[in-house]
Design an enzyme around this catalytic site. Structure first.
Site, PDB file in Angstrom:
ATOM      1  N   HIS A  48      -4.870  -1.320   2.927  1.00 26.74           N
ATOM      2  CA  HIS A  48      -3.627  -1.033   2.186  1.00 26.74           C
ATOM      3  C   HIS A  48      -2.867  -2.326   1.898  1.00 26.74           C
ATOM      4  O   HIS A  48      -2.430  -2.569   0.764  1.00 26.74           O
ATOM      5  CB  HIS A  48      -2.773  -0.068   3.009  1.00 26.74           C
ATOM      6  CG  HIS A  48      -1.395   0.155   2.467  1.00 26.74           C
ATOM      7  ND1 HIS A  48      -1.046   1.271   1.744  1.00 26.74           N
ATOM      8  CD2 HIS A  48      -0.262  -0.602   2.552  1.00 26.74           C
ATOM      9  CE1 HIS A  48       0.232   1.192   1.402  1.00 26.74           C
ATOM     10  NE2 HIS A  48       0.724   0.058   1.882  1.00 26.74           N
ATOM     11  N   GLU A  49      -2.707  -3.170   2.912  1.00 28.98           N
ATOM     12  CA  GLU A  49      -1.967  -4.420   2.718  1.00 28.98           C
ATOM     13  C   GLU A  49      -2.705  -5.375   1.785  1.00 28.98           C
ATOM     14  O   GLU A  49      -2.081  -6.055   0.956  1.00 28.98           O
ATOM     15  CB  GLU A  49      -1.700  -5.085   4.076  1.00 28.98           C
ATOM     16  CG  GLU A  49      -0.827  -4.268   5.011  1.00 28.98           C
ATOM     17  CD  GLU A  49       0.505  -3.887   4.396  1.00 28.98           C
ATOM     18  OE1 GLU A  49       1.032  -4.656   3.569  1.00 28.98           O
ATOM     19  OE2 GLU A  49       1.018  -2.813   4.731  1.00 28.98           O
TER      20      GLU A  49
ATOM     21  N   HIS B 215      -2.027  -4.585  -1.802  1.00 28.91           N
ATOM     22  CA  HIS B 215      -0.789  -5.161  -2.336  1.00 28.91           C
ATOM     23  C   HIS B 215      -1.037  -6.576  -2.863  1.00 28.91           C
ATOM     24  O   HIS B 215      -0.503  -6.966  -3.913  1.00 28.91           O
ATOM     25  CB  HIS B 215       0.283  -5.212  -1.244  1.00 28.91           C
ATOM     26  CG  HIS B 215       0.926  -3.897  -0.955  1.00 28.91           C
ATOM     27  ND1 HIS B 215       1.392  -3.049  -1.934  1.00 28.91           N
ATOM     28  CD2 HIS B 215       1.202  -3.276   0.228  1.00 28.91           C
ATOM     29  CE1 HIS B 215       1.930  -1.978  -1.383  1.00 28.91           C
ATOM     30  NE2 HIS B 215       1.816  -2.080  -0.072  1.00 28.91           N
TER      31      HIS B 215
ATOM     32  N   GLU C 272       3.424   1.711  -3.289  1.00 27.94           N
ATOM     33  CA  GLU C 272       2.863   2.179  -2.024  1.00 27.94           C
ATOM     34  C   GLU C 272       1.782   3.228  -2.262  1.00 27.94           C
ATOM     35  O   GLU C 272       0.739   3.228  -1.598  1.00 27.94           O
ATOM     36  CB  GLU C 272       3.970   2.742  -1.127  1.00 27.94           C
ATOM     37  CG  GLU C 272       4.979   1.714  -0.646  1.00 27.94           C
ATOM     38  CD  GLU C 272       4.346   0.582   0.144  1.00 27.94           C
ATOM     39  OE1 GLU C 272       3.304   0.814   0.785  1.00 27.94           O
ATOM     40  OE2 GLU C 272       4.880  -0.538   0.111  1.00 27.94           O
TER      41      GLU C 272
END
Length: 305
Positions: A140-141, A144, A215
């Site tokens: 997930h990070e 980004h 997100e």
């Protein structure tokens, strides 16, 4: 950078529109300050210097503010191993790996681009998650970073930060220096406060709208990269539940950085902060991951027959 992490055209469009609108707001804000303060050199130089510092040193400032420190492979071999595998799978440069000595389970990414990125996890997160759950959070990070929304949210937050600082400065100038200033100066300070407050409110709403969507985009990309959306859903549920049990007074310091976190530092009780959160609700995120899980299952079925 051409990463294998799934791109998101709607996210790219939203980032472009948000930056354009914030750019217009920024120009208007600077112009208003020049008119009110009657010193264009001071306003332009200070604004440009602060914007440059925000862009070039945002990763160091974020790490310092959230008590993170860079860690080498020898100290955290398993953490580095997960990041290495994900970067190889995503075909992207490996970011700097950091750990924050905080009990709150969370993670964040920062940096101006993929070559100057930092991924940081808290010790509370490392203690609570299983290896496959940690992989989902780190994917997930990394999403980004690949989507470049880390840099966008960093630059976008700059205007709100400056407007907030101007409001505070003008407020305390009025409070403690009112007796020593004439009426014209008081009017100018009041106008500066009004303009700054309006700019802060508008930038706040624009950033919240972009942050919630980014997100969801990172969840989606991470689930597709790892092929295990249920694991990411498990990590989300576990982390959100643990954060909700942390006393609100202990969460207040972390809330200033909610836009960067994997899960916002919010308590269990519904309140205005939750309504204006930088993240979509846990239910929205889990619903999306559930749909992706079904899609992946349907795609795999014909191949396995």
């Amino acid at each position: 950078m051409h990463s294998r992490l799934r791109s998101d055209r709607r996210l790219t469009t939203r980032m472009g529109v948000t930056l354009f609108l914030l750019g217009l707001l920024y120009v208007g804000f600077v112009a208003a300050l020049i008119v009110l303060l009657k010193s264009w050199v001071l306003v332009v130089v200070v604004a440009a210097a602060l914007l440059g510092a925000q862009y070039w040193f945002s990763d160091r400032v974020a790490l310092f503010a959230m008590r993170g420190r860079v860690v080498e492979r020898e100290e955290y071999p398993e953490l580095h191993g997960v990041v290495d595998r994900l970067c190889a799978l995503a075909d992207m440069p490996k970011p700097v790996v950091a750990v924050s000595d905080m009990e709150m389970p969370n993670a964040f990414a920062t940096g101006r681009n993929a070559d100057h990125a930092v991924v940081c996890v808290t010790t509370g997160l490392l203690r609570r998650l299983e290896p496959d759950e940690l992989e989902g959070v780190l994917a997930h990070e990394l999403s980004h970073v690949a989507h470049k929304d880390v840099a966008v949210i960093t630059v976008a937050s700059f205007l709100g930060v400056i407007a907030g600082l101007v409001v505070r400065f003008a407020f305390y100038s009025q409070l403690f220096g009112g007796g020593r200033r004439d009426q014209n100066t008081a009017v100018v300070l009041a106008a500066v406060m009004g303009v700054s407050a309006a700019v802060y409110a508008l930038s706040f709403l624009l950033i919240r709208a972009l942050s919630r969507y980014r997100e969801l985009a990172a969840d989606r990309a991470a689930a597709l990269l790892t092929g295990r959306p249920s694991v990411l859903a498990s990590a989300l549920t576990k982390v959100s539940g643990d954060i909700a049990r942390i006393p609100s007074r202990d969460l207040r310091t972390a809330q200033a950085f909610n836009a960067f976190y994997f899960t916002p530092a919010l308590g269990r009780e519904p309140n205005l902060a939750r309504l204006l959160s930088t993240h979509p609700s846990l239910e929205q995120r889990l619903d999306q991951l559930g749909r992706i899980s079904v899609e992946l299952g349907e795609a795999a079925a014909p191949g396995g027959a």
